[in-house]
Design a protein around this motif. Structure first.
Motif, PDB file in Angstrom:
ATOM      1  N   THR A 103       5.980  23.974 -15.032  1.00  0.00           N
ATOM      2  CA  THR A 103       5.962  23.126 -16.181  1.00  0.00           C
ATOM      3  C   THR A 103       7.088  22.216 -16.302  1.00  0.00           C
ATOM      4  O   THR A 103       8.161  22.535 -15.821  1.00  0.00           O
ATOM      5  CB  THR A 103       6.214  24.225 -17.320  1.00  0.00           C
ATOM      6  N   TYR A 104       6.718  21.241 -16.380  1.00  0.00           N
ATOM      7  CA  TYR A 104       7.639  19.857 -16.436  1.00  0.00           C
ATOM      8  C   TYR A 104       7.788  19.397 -17.945  1.00  0.00           C
ATOM      9  O   TYR A 104       6.731  19.328 -18.829  1.00  0.00           O
ATOM     10  CB  TYR A 104       6.868  18.658 -15.774  1.00  0.00           C
ATOM     11  N   THR A 105       9.117  18.807 -18.068  1.00  0.00           N
ATOM     12  CA  THR A 105       9.401  18.168 -19.307  1.00  0.00           C
ATOM     13  C   THR A 105       9.379  16.712 -19.015  1.00  0.00           C
ATOM     14  O   THR A 105      10.324  16.181 -18.259  1.00  0.00           O
ATOM     15  CB  THR A 105      10.705  18.578 -19.933  1.00  0.00           C
ATOM     16  N   ILE A 106       8.447  15.876 -19.654  1.00  0.00           N
ATOM     17  CA  ILE A 106       8.381  14.611 -19.277  1.00  0.00           C
ATOM     18  C   ILE A 106       9.393  13.877 -20.625  1.00  0.00           C
ATOM     19  O   ILE A 106       9.102  14.055 -21.683  1.00  0.00           O
ATOM     20  CB  ILE A 106       7.147  14.029 -19.535  1.00  0.00           C
ATOM     21  N   THR A 107      10.383  12.992 -20.331  1.00  0.00           N
ATOM     22  CA  THR A 107      11.157  12.347 -21.346  1.00  0.00           C
ATOM     23  C   THR A 107      10.963  10.657 -21.105  1.00  0.00           C
ATOM     24  O   THR A 107      10.980  10.194 -20.114  1.00  0.00           O
ATOM     25  CB  THR A 107      12.511  12.360 -21.132  1.00  0.00           C
ATOM     26  N   HIS A 108      10.553  10.131 -22.215  1.00  0.00           N
ATOM     27  CA  HIS A 108      10.386   8.744 -22.359  1.00  0.00           C
ATOM     28  C   HIS A 108      11.468   8.161 -23.442  1.00  0.00           C
ATOM     29  O   HIS A 108      11.784   8.739 -24.285  1.00  0.00           O
ATOM     30  CB  HIS A 108       9.060   8.398 -22.811  1.00  0.00           C
ATOM     31  N   THR A 109      12.375   7.221 -22.725  1.00  0.00           N
ATOM     32  CA  THR A 109      13.259   6.486 -23.426  1.00  0.00           C
ATOM     33  C   THR A 109      12.907   5.149 -23.484  1.00  0.00           C
ATOM     34  O   THR A 109      12.722   4.161 -22.685  1.00  0.00           O
ATOM     35  CB  THR A 109      14.598   6.450 -22.544  1.00  0.00           C
ATOM     36  N   ALA A 110      12.571   4.629 -24.842  1.00  0.00           N
ATOM     37  CA  ALA A 110      12.317   3.510 -25.119  1.00  0.00           C
ATOM     38  C   ALA A 110      13.441   2.679 -25.775  1.00  0.00           C
ATOM     39  O   ALA A 110      14.190   3.270 -26.611  1.00  0.00           O
ATOM     40  CB  ALA A 110      11.189   3.400 -26.596  1.00  0.00           C
ATOM     41  N   ILE A 111      13.720   1.529 -25.517  1.00  0.00           N
ATOM     42  CA  ILE A 111      14.644   0.542 -25.561  1.00  0.00           C
ATOM     43  C   ILE A 111      14.100  -0.702 -26.466  1.00  0.00           C
ATOM     44  O   ILE A 111      13.383  -1.360 -26.099  1.00  0.00           O
ATOM     45  CB  ILE A 111      15.337  -0.145 -24.219  1.00  0.00           C
ATOM     46  N   GLY A 112      14.910  -0.908 -27.590  1.00  0.00           N
ATOM     47  CA  GLY A 112      14.586  -2.119 -28.610  1.00  0.00           C
ATOM     48  C   GLY A 112      15.496  -3.090 -28.395  1.00  0.00           C
ATOM     49  O   GLY A 112      16.484  -3.196 -27.864  1.00  0.00           O
TER      50      GLY A 112
ATOM     51  N   ALA B  95       9.555   6.201 -29.508  1.00  0.00           N
ATOM     52  CA  ALA B  95       9.341   6.397 -27.816  1.00  0.00           C
ATOM     53  C   ALA B  95       8.138   7.313 -27.820  1.00  0.00           C
ATOM     54  O   ALA B  95       8.029   7.713 -26.865  1.00  0.00           O
ATOM     55  CB  ALA B  95      10.673   6.946 -27.673  1.00  0.00           C
ATOM     56  N   SER B  96       7.402   7.449 -28.709  1.00  0.00           N
ATOM     57  CA  SER B  96       6.275   8.330 -28.740  1.00  0.00           C
ATOM     58  C   SER B  96       5.250   8.107 -27.756  1.00  0.00           C
ATOM     59  O   SER B  96       5.184   6.813 -27.278  1.00  0.00           O
ATOM     60  CB  SER B  96       5.499   8.600 -29.774  1.00  0.00           C
ATOM     61  N   PHE B  97       4.644   8.902 -26.972  1.00  0.00           N
ATOM     62  CA  PHE B  97       3.685   8.760 -26.024  1.00  0.00           C
ATOM     63  C   PHE B  97       2.558   9.818 -25.740  1.00  0.00           C
ATOM     64  O   PHE B  97       2.813  10.772 -26.452  1.00  0.00           O
ATOM     65  CB  PHE B  97       4.378   8.412 -24.516  1.00  0.00           C
ATOM     66  N   THR B  98       1.390   9.453 -24.848  1.00  0.00           N
ATOM     67  CA  THR B  98       0.366  10.403 -24.800  1.00  0.00           C
ATOM     68  C   THR B  98       0.341  10.659 -23.294  1.00  0.00           C
ATOM     69  O   THR B  98       1.026   9.975 -22.558  1.00  0.00           O
ATOM     70  CB  THR B  98      -0.815  10.020 -25.365  1.00  0.00           C
ATOM     71  N   VAL B  99      -0.187  12.023 -23.042  1.00  0.00           N
ATOM     72  CA  VAL B  99      -0.213  12.318 -21.522  1.00  0.00           C
ATOM     73  C   VAL B  99      -1.668  12.782 -21.408  1.00  0.00           C
ATOM     74  O   VAL B  99      -2.100  13.428 -22.025  1.00  0.00           O
ATOM     75  CB  VAL B  99       0.531  13.491 -21.280  1.00  0.00           C
ATOM     76  N   THR B 100      -2.197  11.900 -20.359  1.00  0.00           N
ATOM     77  CA  THR B 100      -3.702  12.122 -20.178  1.00  0.00           C
ATOM     78  C   THR B 100      -4.052  12.315 -18.765  1.00  0.00           C
ATOM     79  O   THR B 100      -3.661  11.652 -17.674  1.00  0.00           O
ATOM     80  CB  THR B 100      -4.788  11.085 -20.422  1.00  0.00           C
TER      81      THR B 100
ATOM     82  N   ALA C 150      11.603  10.666 -26.572  1.00  0.00           N
ATOM     83  CA  ALA C 150      10.521  11.525 -27.026  1.00  0.00           C
ATOM     84  C   ALA C 150      10.148  12.348 -25.681  1.00  0.00           C
ATOM     85  O   ALA C 150      10.336  11.789 -24.617  1.00  0.00           O
ATOM     86  CB  ALA C 150       9.156  10.716 -27.556  1.00  0.00           C
ATOM     87  N   THR C 151       9.786  13.724 -26.078  1.00  0.00           N
ATOM     88  CA  THR C 151       9.459  14.344 -24.619  1.00  0.00           C
ATOM     89  C   THR C 151       8.013  15.123 -24.857  1.00  0.00           C
ATOM     90  O   THR C 151       7.575  15.302 -26.231  1.00  0.00           O
ATOM     91  CB  THR C 151      10.503  15.534 -24.725  1.00  0.00           C
ATOM     92  N   ALA C 152       7.553  15.388 -23.889  1.00  0.00           N
ATOM     93  CA  ALA C 152       6.327  16.254 -23.976  1.00  0.00           C
ATOM     94  C   ALA C 152       6.249  17.117 -22.581  1.00  0.00           C
ATOM     95  O   ALA C 152       6.768  16.920 -21.714  1.00  0.00           O
ATOM     96  CB  ALA C 152       5.010  15.311 -23.953  1.00  0.00           C
ATOM     97  N   GLN C 153       5.768  18.338 -22.804  1.00  0.00           N
ATOM     98  CA  GLN C 153       5.484  19.275 -21.486  1.00  0.00           C
ATOM     99  C   GLN C 153       4.294  19.309 -21.029  1.00  0.00           C
ATOM    100  O   GLN C 153       2.985  18.972 -21.836  1.00  0.00           O
ATOM    101  CB  GLN C 153       5.976  20.578 -21.976  1.00  0.00           C
ATOM    102  N   VAL C 154       4.243  19.213 -19.682  1.00  0.00           N
ATOM    103  CA  VAL C 154       3.070  19.410 -18.815  1.00  0.00           C
ATOM    104  C   VAL C 154       3.113  20.652 -17.865  1.00  0.00           C
ATOM    105  O   VAL C 154       4.114  20.589 -17.139  1.00  0.00           O
ATOM    106  CB  VAL C 154       2.672  17.871 -18.100  1.00  0.00           C
ATOM    107  N   THR C 155       2.106  21.295 -17.908  1.00  0.00           N
ATOM    108  CA  THR C 155       1.942  22.362 -17.091  1.00  0.00           C
ATOM    109  C   THR C 155       0.913  22.063 -15.942  1.00  0.00           C
ATOM    110  O   THR C 155      -0.327  21.804 -16.387  1.00  0.00           O
ATOM    111  CB  THR C 155       1.586  23.782 -18.081  1.00  0.00           C
ATOM    112  N   VAL C 156       1.329  22.365 -14.633  1.00  0.00           N
ATOM    113  CA  VAL C 156       0.541  22.349 -13.640  1.00  0.00           C
ATOM    114  C   VAL C 156       0.137  23.444 -13.060  1.00  0.00           C
ATOM    115  O   VAL C 156       1.106  24.230 -12.476  1.00  0.00           O
ATOM    116  CB  VAL C 156       1.151  21.273 -12.563  1.00  0.00           C
ATOM    117  N   ALA C 157      -0.975  23.896 -13.011  1.00  0.00           N
ATOM    118  CA  ALA C 157      -1.399  25.286 -12.773  1.00  0.00           C
ATOM    119  C   ALA C 157      -1.457  25.454 -11.185  1.00  0.00           C
ATOM    120  O   ALA C 157      -0.942  26.578 -10.647  1.00  0.00           O
ATOM    121  CB  ALA C 157      -2.809  25.713 -13.284  1.00  0.00           C
ATOM    122  N   THR C 158      -1.929  24.685 -10.312  1.00  0.00           N
ATOM    123  CA  THR C 158      -1.975  24.652  -8.819  1.00  0.00           C
ATOM    124  C   THR C 158      -1.153  23.558  -8.184  1.00  0.00           C
ATOM    125  O   THR C 158      -1.581  22.453  -8.677  1.00  0.00           O
ATOM    126  CB  THR C 158      -3.543  24.731  -8.468  1.00  0.00           C
TER     127      THR C 158
END
Length: 285
Positions: free
Chosen positions: A91-100, A41-46, A108-116
């Motif tokens: 600060t947000y926790t992004i969760t991706h659930t991959a179904i096979g 379930a890995s992912f990238t954040v751009t 998988a999770t990733a944290q994103v921090t929004v400053a403004t």
């Protein structure tokens, strides 16, 4: 002679392959080739160039049949390449659930921090979480039949039966586009409707069903959603058409500057446990 040697080698090779296949099945974790194991379930954040607080989530597609994403307001079905907007600082926790295959899942999770915060997309709804007494005081109720009511708790505003609505007034700008959304959850219902309106008439002054402005979005067993257990953002799981667009859309626009009323009403055969609402938003588009 050469032909005979080749035949023997072919038979030996086929036997080896068969034994190898049997061995690999014995070593398989789940033992069922129809159910995937180790779903990635890995992912990238751009960050999206030129867009404020907007991000592209890219998941790897190998072995994945479908995806669900959760930015903190509830999981919803999405794409392998998903664009999200996070208007508010935090600060947000992004969760991706991959179904096979076979319904196997990986997360998988990733944290994103929004400053403004994005000033154009601030939430105009007050108390949309319904958690505190201060949140709840921003909402008014309309009860259409005896026994119906909305109750408030940590899980949001819940209607457990009958026909009733909740609403609040919001100031908007003429010809500006806005989006409406909320997280909704409930069990499988029958003959149920859950509707959202954005009208200029105060619901307290209307006798009978509220319909000013036309339906914006919602759930309806007649339209094909709410028949099974549901949970997620209404914009993703709803099936009721926006009356002004004749399509499923959470975008609204008003012909005057001033006060409008965001009205949420529900009724019909609501499943035990009711329908809960939280994270209500009305934002500039």
């Amino acid at each position: 002679m050469n032909l005979n040697i080749n035949l023997k080698r072919s038979v030996f090779l086929m036997l080896a392959l068969a034994l190898g296949t049997l061995t690999s099945c014995d070593d398989d974790v789940n033992g069922n080739p129809l159910i995937a194991s180790n779903v990635d379930a890995s992912f990238t954040v751009t960050p999206v160039t030129g867009a404020i607080n907007t991000y592209l989530l890219v998941a790897q597609p190998k072995g994945v049949i479908s995806s669900k994403w959760d930015t903190g307001t509830g999981a919803y079905p999405g794409k392998m390449n998903e664009t999200i907007s996070l208007p508010d600082a935090g600060t947000y926790t992004i969760t991706h659930t991959a179904i096979g295959a076979g319904g196997a899942m990986g997360t998988a999770t990733a944290q994103v921090t929004v400053a403004t915060s994005d000033p154009a997309k601030g939430n105009l709804i007050k108390g949309g979480s319904f958690v505190t007494a201060e949140d709840q005081a921003n909402w008014k109720k309309v009860i259409y039949n005896a026994g119906a009511d909305w109750t408030y708790s940590a899980k949001g505003a819940t209607i457990s039966g009958g026909h009733a609505g909740i609403y609040q007034a919001v100031d908007v700008i003429k010809d500006k586009e806005y989006t409406i959304d909320m997280t909704v959850s409930g069990g499988a219902s029958s003959d149920m409707w859950f509707e959202v309106y954005a009208g200029k008439v105060d619901p307290a002054t209307v006798s009978g069903d509220y319909g000013d402005g036309g339906k914006v979005m919602g759930l309806s067993t007649w339209d094909g959603c709410g028949k099974t257990e549901f949970s997620g953002r209404l914009s993703a799981i709803g099936c009721v058409k926006n009356a002004k667009k004749d399509a499923v859309s959470n975008v609204v626009k008003f012909d005057t500057t001033g006060k409008i009323y965001l009205m949420i009403r529900c009724g019909g055969g609501i499943a035990p446990g009711g329908i809960s609402v939280k994270s209500v938003e009305l934002r500039g588009k």
